[in-house]
Enzyme design. Structure first.
Site, PDB file in Angstrom:
ATOM      1  N   GLU A 495      43.178  24.375  30.704  1.00 36.52           N
ATOM      2  CA  GLU A 495      42.227  24.749  31.748  1.00 36.52           C
ATOM      3  C   GLU A 495      41.655  23.517  32.438  1.00 36.52           C
ATOM      4  OE1 GLU A 495      42.199  27.653  32.760  1.00 36.52           O
ATOM      5  OE2 GLU A 495      43.243  28.534  31.043  1.00 36.52           O
ATOM      6  N   ALA A 629      44.430  43.034  36.481  1.00 40.70           N
ATOM      7  CA  ALA A 629      43.056  42.682  36.830  1.00 40.70           C
ATOM      8  C   ALA A 629      42.935  41.202  37.186  1.00 40.70           C
ATOM      9  CB  ALA A 629      42.116  43.015  35.676  1.00 40.70           C
ATOM     10  N   TYR A 632      48.153  37.612  38.852  1.00 39.48           N
ATOM     11  CA  TYR A 632      49.535  37.330  38.466  1.00 39.48           C
ATOM     12  C   TYR A 632      50.499  38.492  38.701  1.00 39.48           C
ATOM     13  CZ  TYR A 632      48.341  32.851  36.366  1.00 39.48           C
ATOM     14  OH  TYR A 632      47.942  31.549  36.173  1.00 39.48           O
TER      15      TYR A 632
END
Length: 713
Positions: A495, A629, A632
């Protein structure tokens, strides 16, 4: 939620610039302020359209500043304000916040549809791009091309009832996506299992037992003599958040309980009020409808129109080449695992069930490499891991990262705030880190998002980028800090790679700064690149220090970590291929007329992409947030696509002497000045070639893998 604040006071909260005052933003303030914001933005949009229409009617020359600057300010105002609301909905979820988010979302979608379908703006963008002597640079042209495609995908070319139908469908899709996420959060929260017997917790590490006892304490569970739960005595309450679920499935010797817990996990959000199955079908139907209204065959074709991959066939070919290689390796790995389990259990285990995979994989890993990952946690306390990560960034990119918690607004006490500075001490960016799992209010997974984007104000002052970095790692227990698993370390580095691309951009056009305008199947390059450094010797020894003694991780343990790098890589690769292929075919082949439910289609795909048959209870699609949601949909393949780029980028450092600091710094500077700096200003292939001096090759990924050679970029 009662409050005596006036409308004027509310307006100070969602102002559209600076760091948000998170603690003061309440559901009531959102309910009052977002409508005021949208009313203002609609008036601003009308003014922009009137001004552009005059210029077009009078055949005057359009300028970048006259077209793109006011449009960006309009978009940024909504992105900032609604972005804060969406962020809080993900990390501080409450029934009240959820309700107001759901209520305001349709109006937000309506405004974005109006903006995206403005014929005047579309005509102005086209004319700006095509007019003679426009003096546009390549970055500006690329931005315009991307915006024109985006507007086409938002329905600018539709008219009348067709456009109205498209807009209605957009609102429904946004609502369904939010409902999907809420159902999953609720289902995860609501399931738990109280363990009271020693036989139920046999094999669990003491740290896990302490966490489960703490969970029992928070739930009001008491020991039989009415004392508070402890790690030694229990009771222990198990939940489905990853810091609880993964250690249990990896270490619990009680096979019956592992089966119960696995089945609870795999059927999350598939029953009762939280059943996502009907939502999945409706989402897929509506996405196909949207794609066809825009002239595409299906959602996958629409999605891939803005990505690096040339189309569905190209992605299918890549996935098939990977699948055929991974399947051979996975079958052998499963056979080895089954043989070991049978022998180690004295014949009691004759075949590996899904709830056996993590448990016996860990036992076999320990046997083959004499490596116990759970026992390595004390060497990865979060403060030391952060030190190692920040030192690596200084080593590679000549930046310093310093705590800046004082005065920074936060949404939870666990949150940290840091500033990023250059060698002279000048501020470059900042980021929030929200590291720990909070299953009652925070959605699962890990992600990076934009708080503030690099920009310039109308007065000419610089707006520095600020990132949200959100993880769900193991929280501190008692007096110990968060002791991270090696997988959690890799997730943090991953991340942070996304965050670096957002924070170290030098592009002055916010529409192409950081991750903006980067093709989705290239956006994982910096994140996966950073993961590779977790097994770099200097990096690892710089952060792997025992939380109590301060001693460095023993070298033999480091050697075992590296040796086990490709352990069960066939199984893990095949798992990702299964997800990617399921995603692609749901969005390119599935329809109600197919005669199969989405789950049944997934089960057909599983026949060639899994080596352990799916059990009846397996309802994984109901928790597949990435595609239902998240961003992707028809793009999950991006992880594997970008893995080639990231492995090849890291190999540039491996080709140098990793102990030669001058060489590493030179390569790091080049990586920063290309991959991290240029963002979406150029096509990813061009940016990669500027760094590597050539197009990407698969050699590095092959070197790091047990799979045979693959060619898919």
């Amino acid at each position: 939620m009662p409050s005596n604040k006036t409308s004027k006071e509310f307006k100070a909260l969602l102002v559209g610039h600076g760091l948000p005052d998170y603690e003061s933003i309440t559901p009531e303030s959102i309910e009052q302020e977002i409508p005021l914001l949208l009313e203002h933005l609609n008036k601003e949009l009308t003014t922009i359209e009137i001004n552009l229409d005059k210029v077009l009617t009078n055949n005057e020359k359009l300028t970048w500043e006259g077209v793109m600057t006011p449009l960006h300010q309009l978009n940024e105002s909504l992105r900032w304000s609604w972005g804060v609301v969406s962020h809080l909905n993900g990390v501080c979820n409450t029934k009240e916040l959820r309700k107001v988010h759901s209520y305001q979302q349709p109006e937000v979608v309506r405004f974005t549809n109006r903006l995206g379908q403005s014929n005047i703006i579309y005509k102005a963008l086209n004319q700006l791009k095509n007019q003679n002597n426009s003096n546009l640079n390549p970055t500006q042209i690329r931005i315009l091309q991307a915006e024109l495609l985006s507007m086409a995908h938002r329905g600018v070319g539709l008219e009348g009832t067709v456009q109205a139908d498209f807009n209605s469908t957009s609102e429904k899709l946004a609502k369904l996506s939010t409902s999907f996420s809420n159902n999953l959060l609720d289902a995860t929260q609501q399931w738990s299992l109280l363990l009271t017997k020693k036989s139920e917790i046999d094999g669990l590490p003491m740290r896990t037992l302490a966490a489960l006892a703490q969970s029992a304490h928070e739930s009001g569970d008491l020991y039989k003599n009415k004392e508070s739960p402890t790690a030694e005595t229990g009771p222990w309450r198990l939940k489905l958040d990853m810091p609880s679920y993964i250690p249990f499935m990896t270490h619990a010797k009680n096979r019956t309980l592992r089966e119960i817990v696995y089945k609870a996990h795999i059927r999350k959000a598939s029953e009762g009020k939280q059943n996502n199955n009907p939502l999945i079908e409706e989402i897929l139907v509506l996405r196909t409808k949207q794609a066809k209204l825009l002239g595409y065959q299906n959602w996958a074709d629409l999605s891939l129109a803005s990505k690096m991959a040339e189309g569905v066939t190209a992605v299918e070919d890549m996935l098939e080449e990977l699948r055929s290689s991974a399947l051979v390796a996975a079958k052998k790995e499963l056979a080895d695992l089954s043989s070991y389990a049978k022998k180690a259990s004295d014949g009691k285990i004759s075949g590996i069930a899904p709830w056996d995979l993590s448990f016996w994989s860990e036992r076999l890993r320990q046997k083959k490499f004499n490596l116990n990952l759970e026992k390595l946690r004390p060497w990865f306390p979060m403060p030391k891991v952060l030190d190692g990560l920040f030192n690596l960034c200084g080593r590679l990119f000549s930046i310093s990262i310093v705590p800046a918690n004082s005065g920074a607004p936060k949404w939870h006490p666990d949150v940290h705030f840091f500033k990023v500075r250059d060698q002279s001490g000048k501020d470059l960016a900042a980021f929030y880190l929200d590291p720990y799992s909070r299953p009652s209010s925070k959605r699962g997974g890990a992600w990076m998002d934009e708080c503030l984007c690099r920009d310039m104000t109308t007065q000419g002052s610089e707006i520095l980028p600020v990132a949200y970095l959100v993880c769900n790692q193991s929280p501190p227990i008692g007096n110990s800090p968060s002791l991270m698993s090696f997988e959690e370390v890799e997730t943090l580095f991953h991340e942070f790679g996304h965050g670096l691309q957002h924070m170290l951009t030098t592009i002055d056009y916010p529409q192409a700064a950081g991750i903006n305008n980067v093709e989705w199947d290239a956006v994982e390059l910096p994140s996966q690149f950073m993961e590779n450094w977790c097994l770099d010797q200097k990096t690892l020894f710089g952060m792997a220090r025992h939380w109590e003694t301060g001693e460095t991780l023993p070298e033999d343990e480091f050697a075992k970590l590296r040796q086990s790098r490709n352990f069960n890589s066939g199984l893990s690769t095949l798992r990702q291929i299964h997800f990617a292929l399921t995603d692609l075919r749901l969005h390119s082949q599935w329809s109600p007329q197919l005669g199969l439910s989405p789950d049944q289609l997934r089960r057909e795909i599983a026949k060639d992409t899994t080596v352990i048959p799916l059990i009846q209870e397996d309802q994984f699609l109901c928790s597949f947030s990435h595609i239902f949601a998240g961003g992707y949909a028809a793009g999950y393949y991006s992880y594997k696509w970008a893995e080639v780029l990231s492995a090849d980028a890291f190999s540039a450092f491996e080709e140098s002497d990793l102990n030669n600091e001058q060489e590493i710094k030179e390569k790091g500077t080049l990586f920063r000045n290309t991959i991290l700096s240029l963002g979406g200003s150029k096509p990813p292939s061009e940016v990669f070639e500027l760094f590597r001096g050539r197009p990407p090759k698969t050699d590095a990924l092959i070197k790091h893998s047990v799979l045979k050679q693959i060619h898919y970029i």
